[in-house]
Scaffold this motif. Structure first.
Motif, PDB file in Angstrom:
ATOM      1  N   VAL A   1       0.852  -1.182   0.000  1.00  0.00           N
ATOM      2  CA  VAL A   1       0.000   0.000   0.000  1.00  0.00           C
ATOM      3  C   VAL A   1       0.887   1.231   0.000  1.00  0.00           C
ATOM      4  N   LEU A   2       0.646   2.143  -0.936  1.00  0.00           N
ATOM      5  CA  LEU A   2       1.384   3.405  -1.037  1.00  0.00           C
ATOM      6  C   LEU A   2       0.465   4.532  -0.605  1.00  0.00           C
ATOM      7  N   ARG A   3       0.860   5.209   0.439  1.00  0.00           N
ATOM      8  CA  ARG A   3       0.025   6.305   0.926  1.00  0.00           C
ATOM      9  C   ARG A   3       0.475   7.607   0.291  1.00  0.00           C
ATOM     10  N   LYS A   4      -0.446   8.275  -0.375  1.00  0.00           N
ATOM     11  CA  LYS A   4      -0.134   9.548  -1.018  1.00  0.00           C
ATOM     12  C   LYS A   4       0.044  10.649   0.024  1.00  0.00           C
ATOM     13  N   PRO A   5       0.989  11.573  -0.180  1.00  0.00           N
ATOM     14  CA  PRO A   5       2.027  11.570  -1.215  1.00  0.00           C
ATOM     15  C   PRO A   5       3.197  10.689  -0.775  1.00  0.00           C
TER      16      PRO A   5
ATOM     17  N   GLU B   1       7.044   8.717  -1.181  1.00  0.00           N
ATOM     18  CA  GLU B   1       8.406   9.051  -1.574  1.00  0.00           C
ATOM     19  C   GLU B   1       8.799   8.246  -2.819  1.00  0.00           C
ATOM     20  N   LEU B   2       9.791   8.792  -3.539  1.00  0.00           N
ATOM     21  CA  LEU B   2      10.328   8.076  -4.688  1.00  0.00           C
ATOM     22  C   LEU B   2      10.918   6.731  -4.266  1.00  0.00           C
ATOM     23  N   GLU B   3      11.664   6.739  -3.154  1.00  0.00           N
ATOM     24  CA  GLU B   3      12.264   5.500  -2.671  1.00  0.00           C
ATOM     25  C   GLU B   3      11.192   4.503  -2.237  1.00  0.00           C
ATOM     26  N   GLU B   4      10.081   5.031  -1.700  1.00  0.00           N
ATOM     27  CA  GLU B   4       9.004   4.158  -1.262  1.00  0.00           C
ATOM     28  C   GLU B   4       8.360   3.451  -2.459  1.00  0.00           C
ATOM     29  N   LEU B   5       8.105   4.213  -3.538  1.00  0.00           N
ATOM     30  CA  LEU B   5       7.559   3.610  -4.751  1.00  0.00           C
ATOM     31  C   LEU B   5       8.544   2.596  -5.333  1.00  0.00           C
ATOM     32  N   HIS B   6       9.785   2.967  -5.363  1.00  0.00           N
ATOM     33  CA  HIS B   6      10.847   2.087  -5.882  1.00  0.00           C
ATOM     34  C   HIS B   6      10.872   0.766  -5.124  1.00  0.00           C
ATOM     35  N   THR B   7      10.845   0.849  -3.803  1.00  0.00           N
ATOM     36  CA  THR B   7      10.923  -0.352  -2.962  1.00  0.00           C
ATOM     37  C   THR B   7       9.705  -1.242  -3.149  1.00  0.00           C
ATOM     38  N   HIS B   8       8.520  -0.646  -3.158  1.00  0.00           N
ATOM     39  CA  HIS B   8       7.301  -1.443  -3.271  1.00  0.00           C
ATOM     40  C   HIS B   8       7.195  -2.134  -4.633  1.00  0.00           C
ATOM     41  N   VAL B   9       7.538  -1.394  -5.701  1.00  0.00           N
ATOM     42  CA  VAL B   9       7.433  -1.994  -7.039  1.00  0.00           C
ATOM     43  C   VAL B   9       8.419  -3.141  -7.201  1.00  0.00           C
ATOM     44  N   LEU B  10       9.671  -2.930  -6.794  1.00  0.00           N
ATOM     45  CA  LEU B  10      10.664  -3.986  -6.932  1.00  0.00           C
ATOM     46  C   LEU B  10      10.321  -5.194  -6.070  1.00  0.00           C
ATOM     47  N   ALA B  11       9.840  -4.951  -4.850  1.00  0.00           N
ATOM     48  CA  ALA B  11       9.474  -6.061  -3.971  1.00  0.00           C
ATOM     49  C   ALA B  11       8.309  -6.849  -4.552  1.00  0.00           C
ATOM     50  N   ALA B  12       7.324  -6.131  -5.122  1.00  0.00           N
ATOM     51  CA  ALA B  12       6.170  -6.819  -5.703  1.00  0.00           C
ATOM     52  C   ALA B  12       6.576  -7.648  -6.917  1.00  0.00           C
ATOM     53  N   LEU B  13       7.401  -7.047  -7.811  1.00  0.00           N
ATOM     54  CA  LEU B  13       7.831  -7.785  -9.004  1.00  0.00           C
ATOM     55  C   LEU B  13       8.698  -8.977  -8.633  1.00  0.00           C
ATOM     56  N   ALA B  14       9.530  -8.824  -7.602  1.00  0.00           N
ATOM     57  CA  ALA B  14      10.369  -9.942  -7.159  1.00  0.00           C
ATOM     58  C   ALA B  14       9.504 -11.077  -6.628  1.00  0.00           C
ATOM     59  N   ALA B  15       8.456 -10.736  -5.856  1.00  0.00           N
ATOM     60  CA  ALA B  15       7.577 -11.766  -5.314  1.00  0.00           C
ATOM     61  C   ALA B  15       6.827 -12.483  -6.430  1.00  0.00           C
ATOM     62  N   ILE B  16       6.386 -11.709  -7.442  1.00  0.00           N
ATOM     63  CA  ILE B  16       5.659 -12.310  -8.568  1.00  0.00           C
ATOM     64  C   ILE B  16       6.576 -13.238  -9.365  1.00  0.00           C
ATOM     65  N   GLN B  17       7.813 -12.761  -9.646  1.00  0.00           N
ATOM     66  CA  GLN B  17       8.743 -13.583 -10.423  1.00  0.00           C
ATOM     67  C   GLN B  17       9.112 -14.849  -9.663  1.00  0.00           C
ATOM     68  N   ALA B  18       9.339 -14.732  -8.342  1.00  0.00           N
ATOM     69  CA  ALA B  18       9.690 -15.912  -7.553  1.00  0.00           C
ATOM     70  C   ALA B  18       8.554 -16.923  -7.555  1.00  0.00           C
ATOM     71  N   GLU B  19       7.329 -16.445  -7.493  1.00  0.00           N
ATOM     72  CA  GLU B  19       6.177 -17.335  -7.508  1.00  0.00           C
ATOM     73  C   GLU B  19       6.088 -18.086  -8.837  1.00  0.00           C
ATOM     74  N   ARG B  20       6.316 -17.364  -9.942  1.00  0.00           N
ATOM     75  CA  ARG B  20       6.213 -18.001 -11.252  1.00  0.00           C
ATOM     76  C   ARG B  20       7.351 -18.975 -11.508  1.00  0.00           C
ATOM     77  N   LEU B  21       8.546 -18.626 -11.034  1.00  0.00           N
ATOM     78  CA  LEU B  21       9.655 -19.562 -11.165  1.00  0.00           C
ATOM     79  C   LEU B  21       9.390 -20.836 -10.382  1.00  0.00           C
ATOM     80  N   GLY B  22       8.778 -20.674  -9.210  1.00  0.00           N
ATOM     81  CA  GLY B  22       8.438 -21.847  -8.414  1.00  0.00           C
ATOM     82  C   GLY B  22       7.420 -22.717  -9.107  1.00  0.00           C
ATOM     83  N   GLU B  23       6.445 -22.086  -9.774  1.00  0.00           N
ATOM     84  CA  GLU B  23       5.443 -22.871 -10.498  1.00  0.00           C
ATOM     85  C   GLU B  23       6.071 -23.616 -11.673  1.00  0.00           C
ATOM     86  N   GLU B  24       7.007 -22.927 -12.369  1.00  0.00           N
ATOM     87  CA  GLU B  24       7.666 -23.586 -13.497  1.00  0.00           C
ATOM     88  C   GLU B  24       8.539 -24.734 -13.036  1.00  0.00           C
ATOM     89  N   GLY B  25       9.249 -24.519 -11.918  1.00  0.00           N
ATOM     90  CA  GLY B  25      10.097 -25.595 -11.385  1.00  0.00           C
ATOM     91  C   GLY B  25       9.269 -26.767 -10.926  1.00  0.00           C
TER      92      GLY B  25
END
Length: 628
Positions: free
Chosen positions: A596-600, A602-626
């Motif tokens: 959850v990103l509370r407006k307004p 920070e740039l670092e906050e958006l950066h952290t949340h997006v990367l963490a979300a994409l990492a979790a999604i990629q890890a989940e898909r790699l696990g499904e493929e494995g």
């Protein structure tokens, strides 16, 4: 003036000599015995009785007793044969005006002694008459007081009872005793300070022997008069109804403020997001230009200051804002107590953590501030020390019984009790009002309890207060329990992906899109949910993540997420909002909403949340493929 004198002696010579001398100015009668004296004085009162102990037929003590019982004992003196001083002192203590020794030339001084004794007798009679009148007046006053319904007290300004009716005496309030103060645990029954200072009549609630009274105080000179009437069930119900009505009016008042704050905060937050986002990107591009870098840093600092003011405004109106997560309420409460202990060494903290389920869905920072304000208010109510109790418990569903222990609890209850001076009904009804304070001299702003009220309400909870003068106060808080909400941990870097951004503010979309592209993400953005759904239906794109604003016209963020998930059940989302109560725990599924990103934000906050979300999604898909 001719007066009546009566002589009693077994010696007839004494009667003859004394009578001849006294009779020159007064009427004199005599008797050899006590019985004749009693009979005569019953018929005709006299001004002075002279006794020569002891009469022929009874002792002097017996004669005096019979005269007292017959209520015909006049002022009296003793003609004593000798000069025994101890015997003379005993007669005076018994009530004699004086003792005249029959020694020397006593018979020649007797006329002057009689005149002196008659004068003393007149004074004694006047004193007796005054005492009798005062006694009669007291009895009449008591009869009048006893006829008054309720407790009627006459009190001096030091708190001592000078008079009361029978109802008050049955309650232990006796004339000559001090009225109970706060230390007695039944409320302060002493004359109110406002009454003593201004002399104006006043009314307040008071408790005695477990009963609640409405006391009316008035001042008459140096005497305070209190009429206390017991509150019946109807009055107590009316009081409760009035308190609920005041709470409703308070809620309407804060809702009106919230409407104003909502529009202001939403618009200003979006503008701040643009200012802060672009200033960060300008700072990176102008890193080598020291002057330009300093300018962008100043812009950023000013924007952060405005952002803090917006967050305070949101917090005041409804306790919204902040990062919500699953919280250990007991740990939070213990932290607050540890913060307050060093500041209030005279307050004894008693913490009873009796709730078996104590995890809630909330904003740790906001709740900690709210609890701190509530507990601080309790501590300040005990400047000379006291006890504060913090008690937690669970509430089972309404309509169930304690014996049905299989039912899960729905709420966490916190009781905050203090042993301070308590509050009057007038103060109790206003303690949650914005800007209301009883400590203006100490610099109180009147926002502590109102902010706490807003915070608890923003967490879908409730808060109420109970208090009586002299009996301390209790704050009762109810918060809904969490049902296991958790959020994904962040910590991946350097991942790309296709991100869908939906926000009705064009400027916000622009800055978020720029930031996401700088992170290597492919971005598609829309101004509303219908446009986004139409594009998804037409293109059937492979989306890695959706970044959605919650408050949008036509269709809100939750509804859009539901439709997107219906088309792609694997889609995950990040939520953008300025309002914490948009995040109802039942909607925030941690398997779907990865942050959850509370407006307004920070740039670092958006950066952290997006990367963490994409990492979790990629890890989940790699696990499904494995696994496949």
């Amino acid at each position: 003036m001719v007066r009546r004198v009566f002589l009693v002696s077994r010696d007839s010579a004494v009667l003859r000599q004394a009578g001849d001398l006294i009779m020159t100015g007064h009427l004199v009668e005599s008797s050899l015995g006590g019985a004749g004296t009693v009979a005569r004085l019953r018929e005709q009162p006299v001004d002075l009785l002279l006794l020569d102990p002891d009469p022929a037929d009874m002792s002097t003590a017996e004669l005096l007793r019979q005269l007292e019982e017959a209520d015909c004992l006049p002022p009296w003196a003793v003609l004593c044969p000798g000069g025994d001083e101890r015997l003379a002192a005993a007669w005076v203590r018994r009530g004699a005006l004086d003792v005249l020794p029959r020694t020397g030339h006593w018979i020649h001084t007797l006329p002057d002694d009689v005149e002196r004794l008659l004068t003393l007798g007149d004074s004694q009679q006047q004193l007796r008459a005054g005492r009798r009148l005062r006694l009669e007046a007291q009895q009449q006053r008591d009869l009048m007081l006893d006829g008054v319904a309720g407790l009627l007290l006459l009190v001096d300004l030091d708190g001592a009872v000078t008079g009361c009716n029978e109802a008050a005496r049955r309650c232990g309030l006796q004339p000559g005793r001090q009225l109970p103060g706060p230390e007695a645990g039944v409320g302060d029954w002493r004359p109110p300070a406002t009454l003593r200072r201004t002399g104006l009549a006043m009314r307040r609630e008071q408790e005695l022997n477990g009963l609640l009274y409405e006391a009316h105080w008035t001042l008459q000179g140096r005497l305070a008069i209190c009429l206390a009437l017991e509150k019946g069930p109807h009055q107590r119900e009316e009081q409760r109804r009035r308190r609920l009505e005041n709470r409703r009016l308070l809620a309407q008042k804060l809702d009106s403020l919230n409407e104003l704050a909502s529009h202001l905060a939403h618009d200003i937050s979006n503008q701040l997001l643009v200012i802060m986002g672009y200033s960060d990107m300008l700072r990176e591009r102008l890193a080598e230009d020291a002057s330009a870098s300093q300018w962008t840093q100043s812009i950023r600092k000013a924007a952060e200051g405005v952002s803090q003011h917006i967050r305070r405004l949101i917090s005041f109106t409804r306790g919204r804002g902040g990062q919500f997560s699953v919280l250990d309420f007991h740990a939070l409460l213990s932290q607050v107590a540890e913060r307050l202990r060093p500041e209030h060494p005279l307050v004894h903290f008693r913490i009873r953590l009796e709730a078996r389920t104590f995890r809630i869905w909330g904003d740790a920072s906001r709740l900690e501030d709210a609890l701190h304000n509530i507990c601080l208010n309790a501590c300040e109510a005990m400047p000379r020390g006291g006890t504060m109790q913090l008690i937690t418990s669970n509430l089972i569903p309404e309509g169930s019984t304690r014996d049905r222990s299989g039912l899960p609890p729905t709420h966490l209850q916190l009781l905050v009790r203090d042993t301070g001076a308590g509050m009057s009904e007038e103060v109790l009804e206003r303690i949650f009002d914005p800007f209301f304070t009883t400590r203006k001299k100490e610099g109180g702003a009147g926002l502590g309890l109102s902010s706490a009220w807003s915070c608890i309400r923003g967490h879908r909870g409730s808060i109420d207060a109970e208090s009586r003068p002299g009996s301390g106060s209790q704050i009762r808080i109810l918060l809904p329990l969490s049902h296991g909400e958790t959020h994904a941990e962040s910590g991946a870097e350097g991942l790309g992906g296709h991100v869908l951004v939906v926000d009705d503010d064009e400027v916000v979309r622009g800055v978020v899109q720029s930031i996401l592209r700088s992170l290597g993400c492919q971005v598609t953005s829309f101004s509303g949910a219908p446009e986004a759904l139409a594009w998804v239906d037409a293109q059937s794109p492979h989306l890695d993540l959706a970044l959605l604003d919650l408050r949008m016209p036509r269709m809100n963020g939750w509804e859009l997420l539901k439709e997107l998930r219906r088309r792609d059940p694997r889609l995950r989302a990040l939520i953008m909002t300025a309002w914490a109560d948009d995040l109802v725990s039942g909607q925030v599924d941690p398997a779907v909403v990865l942050g959850v990103l509370r407006k307004p934000f920070e740039l670092e906050e958006l950066h952290t949340h997006v990367l963490a979300a994409l990492a979790a999604i990629q890890a989940e898909r790699l696990g499904e493929e494995g696994g496949g």
